[in-house]
Write a protein that holds these residues in place. Structure first.
Motif, mmCIF file in Angstrom:
data_model
loop_
_atom_site.group_PDB
_atom_site.id
_atom_site.type_symbol
_atom_site.label_atom_id
_atom_site.label_comp_id
_atom_site.label_asym_id
_atom_site.label_seq_id
_atom_site.Cartn_x
_atom_site.Cartn_y
_atom_site.Cartn_z
ATOM 1 N N UNK A 1 110.570 -85.596 -15.823
ATOM 2 C CA UNK A 1 110.912 -83.881 -15.927
ATOM 3 C C UNK A 1 109.809 -83.331 -15.165
ATOM 4 N N UNK A 2 110.034 -82.058 -14.739
ATOM 5 C CA UNK A 2 108.940 -81.108 -14.194
ATOM 6 C C UNK A 2 108.191 -80.874 -15.329
ATOM 7 N N UNK A 3 108.656 -80.590 -16.577
ATOM 8 C CA UNK A 3 108.088 -79.993 -17.599
ATOM 9 C C UNK A 3 106.988 -80.950 -17.979
ATOM 10 N N UNK A 4 107.634 -82.197 -18.151
ATOM 11 C CA UNK A 4 106.490 -83.355 -18.440
ATOM 12 C C UNK A 4 105.046 -83.442 -17.573
ATOM 13 N N UNK A 5 105.724 -83.370 -16.220
ATOM 14 C CA UNK A 5 104.491 -83.505 -15.126
ATOM 15 C C UNK A 5 103.540 -82.131 -15.386
ATOM 16 N N UNK A 6 104.212 -81.075 -15.592
ATOM 17 C CA UNK A 6 103.413 -79.721 -15.627
ATOM 18 C C UNK A 6 102.325 -79.967 -16.829
ATOM 19 N N UNK A 7 102.641 -80.647 -18.035
ATOM 20 C CA UNK A 7 101.811 -80.834 -19.082
ATOM 21 C C UNK A 7 100.681 -81.547 -18.738
ATOM 22 N N UNK A 8 100.854 -82.536 -17.772
ATOM 23 C CA UNK A 8 99.855 -83.518 -17.626
ATOM 24 C C UNK A 8 99.047 -82.666 -16.587
ATOM 25 N N UNK A 9 99.433 -82.093 -15.744
ATOM 26 C CA UNK A 9 98.706 -81.121 -14.602
ATOM 27 C C UNK A 9 97.761 -80.241 -15.403
ATOM 28 N N UNK A 10 98.301 -79.619 -16.469
ATOM 29 C CA UNK A 10 97.594 -78.723 -17.167
ATOM 30 C C UNK A 10 96.591 -79.357 -18.068
ATOM 31 N N UNK A 11 96.556 -80.638 -18.331
ATOM 32 C CA UNK A 11 95.897 -80.912 -19.271
ATOM 33 C C UNK A 11 96.285 -81.053 -20.709
ATOM 34 N N UNK A 12 97.326 -80.648 -20.796
ATOM 35 C CA UNK A 12 97.865 -80.643 -22.128
ATOM 36 C C UNK A 12 98.357 -81.865 -22.813
ATOM 37 N N UNK B 1 102.072 -89.098 -21.592
ATOM 38 C CA UNK B 1 103.373 -88.770 -20.915
ATOM 39 C C UNK B 1 104.035 -90.163 -20.775
ATOM 40 N N UNK B 2 103.538 -91.365 -20.418
ATOM 41 C CA UNK B 2 104.288 -92.430 -20.321
ATOM 42 C C UNK B 2 104.920 -92.972 -21.890
ATOM 43 N N UNK B 3 104.176 -92.842 -22.863
ATOM 44 C CA UNK B 3 104.686 -93.272 -24.110
ATOM 45 C C UNK B 3 105.843 -92.325 -24.544
ATOM 46 N N UNK B 4 105.543 -91.027 -24.146
ATOM 47 C CA UNK B 4 106.739 -89.999 -24.615
ATOM 48 C C UNK B 4 108.133 -90.161 -23.783
ATOM 49 N N UNK B 5 107.900 -90.565 -22.582
ATOM 50 C CA UNK B 5 109.031 -90.710 -21.598
ATOM 51 C C UNK B 5 109.736 -91.894 -22.083
ATOM 52 N N UNK B 6 108.971 -93.093 -22.461
ATOM 53 C CA UNK B 6 109.357 -94.428 -22.773
ATOM 54 C C UNK B 6 110.376 -94.169 -24.192
ATOM 55 N N UNK B 7 109.665 -93.299 -24.912
ATOM 56 C CA UNK B 7 110.476 -93.183 -26.197
ATOM 57 C C UNK B 7 111.852 -92.328 -25.930
#
Length: 310
Positions: free
Chosen positions: A59-70, A76-82
């Protein structure tokens, strides 16, 4: 670097890159004299990371969290896998429900549909079963012992549900929430409730070991613990006469329509063979060891419709 060059080097449409810029995933470094967007050298690596994550339907929101350093990429991989595993569990549960409704006579399909409607969300059905057992057990049962009984009596929704296990879970839920539900033995019935329930749980732990190992001595020890738990209720000794009395009582308890019989039958459908015992889970689920103990007392072969009450 201009937006056209980024598009050429990544294969993404200019419109898509512009969209990523507008929502803050790909910050601009400024504008050209003609008003065109300009980007720094790291824009290409950022854009390729976005592109690859989107290829995985991130999801875009998950990518945004990586791009902002959040959030880190690993997080992200762990969260998406869950999230994927949760959706997979929901899908397999729904598959089991639909299979339970498939290829059965019309009246039975309507009955099953009514049952399955109560367990559309298995976690909520599990919580209902837990609430039933807290209601059913004696209020003054020591908390640690009550927790052991509840954990042993309430199966978790199966990880790989089948039509049979989903339907079994729905039957359990209907029993625990229906008008015919009943309380478990109370103080006026068994006297020292802590001693009685502790004896049953200990006997089940031994029976679980016996089922796992096939050890005759363990089976005998488990049976002795179980019989003594019932003998203490009435101040009896474990004698042949008392065992004969208990055998008759347990045989009577297998009459059709018995709440305990139906509960443990469906619980055994859900749990199957007893899981390995561990210090974290105590004796494991109680259905299989209770079935084995009942069979040794009553002499009845426990088929799918003959699972006993404790």
């Amino acid at each position: 670097m201009g937006i056209g060059e980024l598009a050429a080097r990544t294969g993404l449409p200019v419109k898509t890159i512009r969209y990523y810029s507008d929502i803050g995933l790909l910050p601009e470094s400024g504008r050209s004299p003609g008003g065109h967007r300009r980007y720094t050298a790291d824009a290409l690596s950022r854009l390729r990371l976005i592109q690859r994550l989107r290829a995985l339907d991130t999801p875009i929101a998950a990518i945004a969290a990586v791009m902002t350093g959040e959030r880190s990429l690993a997080e992200l991989v762990t969260h998406e896998l869950d999230a994927v595993q949760a959706r997979l569990r929901e899908a397999t549960w729904r598959q089991g429900m639909l299979r339970a409704l498939d290829d059965c006579p019309g009246p039975e399909r309507l009955r099953r549909l009514a049952l399955l409607a109560g367990v559309g969300r298995p976690e909520e059905a599990h919580d209902s079963l837990v609430r039933y057992w807290h209601w059913a057990l004696p209020a003054d049962l020591p908390p640690r012992l009550a927790r052991a009984v509840v954990e042993g009596a309430v199966p978790a929704p199966p990880d790989t549900p089948t039509a049979a296990t989903v339907l079994g879970y729905a039957e359990l839920h209907a029993l625990a929430t229906g008008d015919g539900r009943r309380r478990q033995p109370q103080r006026h019935q068994v006297g020292d409730v802590a001693s009685f329930y502790a004896g049953v749980v200990d006997a089940c732990a031994l029976a679980t070991e016996a089922l796992a190992t096939g050890c005759p001595a363990r089976h005998a020890e488990a049976l002795d613990h179980f019989v003594r738990a019932y003998a203490r209720v009435g101040g009896h000794d474990d004698t042949p006469a008392f065992r004969a009395h208990l055998r008759a009582r347990f045989r009577h308890g297998t009459r059709p329509g018995s709440f305990p019989l139906r509960y443990w039958r469906h619980a055994l459908t859900v749990t199957g063979a007893p899981p390995p015992r561990s210090t974290a889970t105590g004796p494991g689920h109680l259905a299989a060891p209770l079935a084995a103990l009942h069979q040794r007392i009553s002499g009845l072969h426990l088929a799918g419709d003959q699972i006993p009450s404790p």
